[in-house]
Design a protein around this motif. Structure first.
Motif, short mmCIF file in Angstrom:
data_model
loop_
_atom_site.label_atom_id
_atom_site.label_comp_id
_atom_site.label_asym_id
_atom_site.label_seq_id
_atom_site.Cartn_x
_atom_site.Cartn_y
_atom_site.Cartn_z
N LEU A 97 0.03 1.23 -27.37
CA LEU A 97 0.75 2.25 -26.62
C LEU A 97 1.72 1.60 -25.63
O LEU A 97 2.87 2.05 -25.49
CB LEU A 97 -0.23 3.15 -25.87
N ARG A 98 1.27 0.56 -24.95
CA ARG A 98 2.12 -0.10 -23.97
C ARG A 98 3.40 -0.63 -24.62
O ARG A 98 4.48 -0.55 -24.04
CB ARG A 98 1.36 -1.25 -23.31
N MET A 99 3.27 -1.14 -25.85
CA MET A 99 4.44 -1.63 -26.57
C MET A 99 5.44 -0.50 -26.80
O MET A 99 6.65 -0.67 -26.60
CB MET A 99 4.02 -2.24 -27.91
N ASN A 103 9.82 0.86 -24.20
CA ASN A 103 11.18 1.29 -24.52
C ASN A 103 11.12 2.64 -25.23
O ASN A 103 11.20 2.70 -26.46
CB ASN A 103 11.89 0.25 -25.39
N PRO A 104 10.95 3.72 -24.48
CA PRO A 104 10.78 5.04 -25.11
C PRO A 104 11.94 5.44 -26.02
O PRO A 104 11.72 6.01 -27.09
CB PRO A 104 10.66 5.99 -23.92
N THR A 105 13.17 5.13 -25.62
CA THR A 105 14.33 5.52 -26.42
C THR A 105 14.29 4.87 -27.79
O THR A 105 14.47 5.53 -28.83
CB THR A 105 15.64 5.14 -25.71
N PHE A 106 14.03 3.57 -27.81
CA PHE A 106 13.94 2.86 -29.08
C PHE A 106 12.77 3.38 -29.92
O PHE A 106 12.89 3.56 -31.14
CB PHE A 106 13.77 1.36 -28.82
N LEU A 172 5.87 10.99 -29.16
CA LEU A 172 7.14 10.68 -29.81
C LEU A 172 7.87 11.95 -30.23
O LEU A 172 9.10 12.04 -30.14
CB LEU A 172 6.91 9.76 -31.01
N ARG A 173 7.12 12.95 -30.71
CA ARG A 173 7.75 14.21 -31.10
C ARG A 173 8.35 14.94 -29.91
O ARG A 173 9.28 15.74 -30.08
CB ARG A 173 6.73 15.12 -31.81
N SER A 174 7.85 14.64 -28.72
CA SER A 174 8.41 15.26 -27.51
C SER A 174 9.57 14.46 -26.95
O SER A 174 9.99 14.68 -25.81
CB SER A 174 7.31 15.38 -26.44
N ASP A 175 10.10 13.52 -27.77
CA ASP A 175 11.21 12.65 -27.35
C ASP A 175 10.82 11.70 -26.23
O ASP A 175 11.64 11.31 -25.40
CB ASP A 175 12.44 13.47 -26.93
N GLY A 176 9.55 11.33 -26.19
CA GLY A 176 9.10 10.37 -25.21
C GLY A 176 8.94 10.93 -23.82
O GLY A 176 8.90 10.17 -22.84
N LEU A 177 8.83 12.25 -23.71
CA LEU A 177 8.64 12.87 -22.41
C LEU A 177 7.15 13.01 -22.11
O LEU A 177 6.32 13.03 -23.01
CB LEU A 177 9.31 14.25 -22.37
N GLY A 178 6.80 13.14 -20.87
CA GLY A 178 5.41 13.31 -20.51
C GLY A 178 4.71 11.97 -20.33
O GLY A 178 5.30 10.90 -20.47
N ASP A 179 3.44 12.06 -20.03
CA ASP A 179 2.62 10.88 -19.74
C ASP A 179 1.88 10.45 -21.01
O ASP A 179 0.85 11.02 -21.36
CB ASP A 179 1.62 11.22 -18.63
N ALA A 180 2.44 9.47 -21.70
CA ALA A 180 1.82 8.99 -22.95
C ALA A 180 0.46 8.39 -22.68
O ALA A 180 -0.48 8.55 -23.48
CB ALA A 180 2.73 7.96 -23.61
N GLY A 181 0.31 7.69 -21.56
CA GLY A 181 -0.97 7.07 -21.24
C GLY A 181 -2.08 8.08 -21.07
O GLY A 181 -3.20 7.89 -21.57
#
Length: 248
Positions: A97-99, A103-106, A172-181
């Motif tokens: 997850l950290r990886m 870089n959320p955009t990538f 990822l489906r949310s375009d990298g928004l929110g708290d992934a952790g």
């Protein structure tokens, strides 16, 4: 510092330049329509430079997985007997997850690209399998000697990967928004709740006998059958047993 030195210092490393060039072309032309020659031309390097970093065009889409897999393997190897094994593999999954979160955009671009290209989906599955195998190998060592140790290791490893990927893909489906952790922690919590700690015994009535303690229960043919919920704490089992034996 001269202007030429400043430009050199600002130039990204060749590996990153190749990845950036590749994704620019993938987005503009499409993955299948982009060749390695196109990528190296845009990056301003030769073909040999590309293959020094990436064995194939597919590998440039997943540039950090080899490093992440190595980090995960080292993390697991550094674990000792004091580390609860299920928690350890959950923590190892958080390295993946950290990886992605670096870089959320990538990561979002790669997710969208992978969905569109069947060959990349197959490649991604092979990468996921390597992570799962690393987790399973660690758990097999920790569960060695236990009943169904190998089965338990494989099931837990698969569950960790499934829980992690479920939360990761939602992010990822949310375009990298929110708290992934937080999402991954929530998902992995299910795994730790289901499999963490010592293996649970099979759910069946406990049969105890013959019963000592005097009175009519002394006879060898006397037995006590105690039915308990599978998730009942040990103190409750003892309490019920004492009540059955008439010691309360």
């Amino acid at each position: 510092m001269s202007s030429s030195s400043a430009a050199t210092a600002a130039k990204p490393p060749m590996r990153e330049a190749l990845v950036a060039a590749a994704f620019q072309l993938f987005l503009e032309r499409g993955y299948e329509q982009t060749t390695v020659d196109d990528i190296v031309t845009l990056a301003g390097v030769g073909r040999r430079s590309f293959f020094r970093y990436f064995p194939s065009k597919e590998d440039v889409v997943f540039p950090d997985h080899e490093r992440c897999l190595a980090d995960m393997t080292a993390f697991l190897a550094a674990g000792g007997e004091e580390h609860e094994p299920v928690r350890r593999v959950c923590d190892a999954a958080r390295l993946v997850l950290r990886m992605y979160a670096e870089n959320p955009t990538f990561s979002v671009q790669r997710y969208r690209l992978t969905k569109q290209v069947p060959g990349l989906r197959a490649y991604e599955l092979s990468v996921v399998w390597r992570y799962e195998r690393a987790l399973a190998e660690y758990l097999r060592g920790r569960f060695a000697g236990r009943p169904d140790g190998t089965l338990r290791a494989d099931v837990v490893a698969a569950a960790v990967v499934a829980a992690h990927n479920n939360a990761l893909r939602s992010w990822l489906r949310s375009d990298g928004l929110g708290d992934a952790g937080a999402a991954v922690d929530h998902a992995l919590g299910y795994v730790q709740k289901a499999f963490g700690g010592a293996p649970e015994p099979a759910a069946r009535p406990a049969v105890i006998g013959p019963v000592p303690g005097g009175g009519p229960r002394d006879r060898p043919e006397d037995v006590v059958v105690l039915a308990c919920r599978r998730d009942a704490p040990l103190w409750r089992v003892v309490q019920e047993l004492e009540a059955a034996l008439g010691r309360t």
